[in-house]
Design an enzyme around this catalytic site. Structure first.
Site, short mmCIF file in Angstrom:
data_model
loop_
_atom_site.label_atom_id
_atom_site.label_comp_id
_atom_site.label_asym_id
_atom_site.label_seq_id
_atom_site.Cartn_x
_atom_site.Cartn_y
_atom_site.Cartn_z
N LYS A 60 0.85 -1.19 0.00
CA LYS A 60 0.00 0.00 0.00
C LYS A 60 0.89 1.24 0.00
CE LYS A 60 -3.60 -2.36 2.67
NZ LYS A 60 -4.74 -2.29 1.73
N ARG A 65 -9.89 -11.91 1.00
CA ARG A 65 -10.75 -12.92 0.36
C ARG A 65 -10.07 -14.28 0.31
NH1 ARG A 65 -11.04 -9.33 -4.95
NH2 ARG A 65 -10.99 -7.82 -3.25
#
Length: 529
Positions: free
Chosen positions: A309, A386
């Site tokens: 990030k 996920r």
């Protein structure tokens, strides 16, 4: 476990042990003008402050209070331009033997009907006033109970009590100095009396203890709350409520035996080992009619992995909140351990780990194999939540449950779509959607059902594996939900909540405890049907 605890002391930081506020809630059948204590708080709508032809309060309760105190209440509220709007308040110091102070707190329009967030905000405002004036003993009433049936009075009292508790609580565990809250007791006047109200207020307090746990877990920094420590917190719940809970913690080797390659791929780069948490609630007696699972994303820190990030708005400094789903699940577990609903078995499941960067870490382009045998090309290591949920959902289905709700701070796309205070709901089941949304409305939380557009699955196709883990920016939260659906048994009703927005209050710079009241309400509703 010793290794996990050693890592948790990074920076020599440990949380102080601070007991949450304990407030005694009591319903009393006395006139507000007869009450004595530190602060009499009156919830006032814009309609309630209407003046009569003599330029006095038209509302009979306000008129009576004002008359008792020589017109001082009307005078001060007029001078300070109090109109009953939300967030407005006027507090008067009084001489004599009655309440030390009387406060009018704005409820806005607050039309007759189910209690709204205005009632919770009222409780928070009263808690702030109690802090400011060092009040120990507070009474709460409304200037008008018009339109409030006995059932709606119960819900209004619950919403106000929730706001009062949340407004009183401050997470000061990581501050070198902190003040203890002074508020000790709250009397509800005019809301009714009896066992129904007492039971409702007790339920509210039980849910609040779960919300506080959830807030504290999310607020805890990653150098304190590792996957191992999160597992310890789950163990504390099982130990404290051992009449209804059992727990199983799976380590890396046990997860390998279950072929959880998707989850273990995310965990591979971290020096803190993963912990797969399975907390099981069974009612103390009676038959089990329904089996449910609550699955929470448990990334105690998310660096993004090799897709690190970067740049403004990436929120890497807030990625301690990436275990907000697991905090909701464990917070709900704590509340339910006290409420003890009958007839329902609940599995609380968290695949806890960190998404870090190292020579052992998962690389973009790697292929991982989930425990149901499906293969995933990892084209983005920052779409990791996920991957952990995939194996957690397979595990949940293998427990023989009928319904699963999973919760995750899954996509920034959901924040773009719904903003900071609304969570997205994704499910193929209309019935389950109605159940969970109805529970959220009772709990006063905001959910919005989003489409499961099957045609979008084309974006998630891989040339070398069964699927990719990311399909690009367009419809990102829908793609994530479609990905999760691949790991849910078709016979199981499933609903996914993307809570990336409401998990954190950016203004107050603190966790919200979001979804815990909704989950508790949903489980309790399933226990009674």
């Amino acid at each position: 476990m010793a290794h996990a605890l050693a890592k948790a002391t990074l920076g020599l930081t440990l949380p102080a042990q601070i007991d949450p506020p304990k407030i005694s809630f009591t319903a009393k059948d006395i006139d507000s003008v007869e009450w004595k204590g530190d602060l009499l708080a009156v919830g006032v709508t814009e309609k309630d402050v209407t003046k009569d032809e003599t330029s006095k309060f038209q509302n009979p309760i306000l008129r009576k209070l004002d008359s008792q105190h020589g017109g001082l209440l009307f005078q001060v509220s007029t001078e300070e331009d109090f109109t009953g709007k939300p967030g407005q308040s006027v507090i008067v110091r009084l001489p004599g033997l009655g309440p030390k102070r009387v406060g009018l707190f704005g409820l806005g329009k607050c039309n007759p009907g189910p209690p709204t967030s205005a009632h919770r905000s009222l409780g928070e405002s009263i808690a702030s006033a109690a802090k400011a004036f060092q009040a120990n003993h507070v009474a709460i009433t409304l200037a008008s109970f018009e339109g409030l049936t006995p059932d709606l009075k119960l819900k209004a009292a619950s919403a106000i009590a929730t706001g009062t508790l949340l407004g009183t609580y401050e997470d000061n565990r990581f501050k070198s100095e902190s003040k203890k809250p002074t508020l000790k007791s709250v009397d509800f006047l005019g809301f009714g009396v009896g066992p129904n109200l007492e039971k409702k207020l007790k339920y509210t307090e039980d849910v609040f203890t779960g919300v506080i746990l959830g807030k504290e877990l999310v607020n805890s920094p990653a150098n304190v709350l590792t996957p191992g420590v999160l597992a310890l917190e789950a163990g504390k719940i099982a130990s404290k409520y051992n009449d209804v809970f059992t727990i199983k913690i799976l380590d890396t080797e046990q997860c390998k035996e279950l072929k959880m390659g998707s989850y273990l791929g995310v965990a591979a780069a971290s020096a803190n080992p993963p912990k797969f948490i399975h907390l099981l609630y069974k009612p103390p007696n009676g038959p089990i009619k329904k089996k449910l699972a609550l699955v929470g994303k448990g990334l105690t820190f998310d660096s993004g992995g090799y897709n690190i990030k970067t740049g403004p708005g990436c929120l890497i400094e807030l990625m301690k909140f990436d275990m907000g789903g697991s905090a909701a699940v464990l917070g709900a577990a704590k509340a339910l351990g006290q409420i003890k609903p009958a007839g329902v078995e609940v599995h609380f499941i968290v695949a806890a780990c960190e998404n870090m960067i190292s020579g052992t870490g998962m690389r973009p382009g790697d292929i991982v194999t989930a425990s149901n045998g499906k293969t995933i090309e990892v084209n983005n290591t920052d779409a990791e939540g996920r991957l952990t949920l995939a194996d957690a959902l397979v595990y949940a289905c293998n427990q023989g449950v009928e319904k699963i709700v999973d919760l995750a701070t899954l996509t920034g796309a959901c924040i773009v779509a719904l903003g900071p205070s609304i969570a997205g709901v994704f499910t193929p089941s209309d019935e389950l959607a109605n159940e969970v949304v109805a529970a959220s409305e009772v709990a006063g939380e905001k959910l919005w059902r989003m489409p499961m557009e099957e045609s979008y699955w084309e974006m998630m196709k891989s040339g070398v594996a069964d699927m990719a883990n990311s399909g690009g920016r367009q419809g990102g939260s829908i793609l994530a939900a479609l990905f999760l659906k691949q790991f849910v048994d078709e016979k199981v009703e499933w609903l996914h909540i993307d809570m990336a927005g409401p998990v954190w209050d950016d203004k107050k710079k603190t966790a919200t405890g979001f979804a815990i009241p909704t989950l508790v309400e949903w489980v309790v509703c399933n226990s009674s049907t």
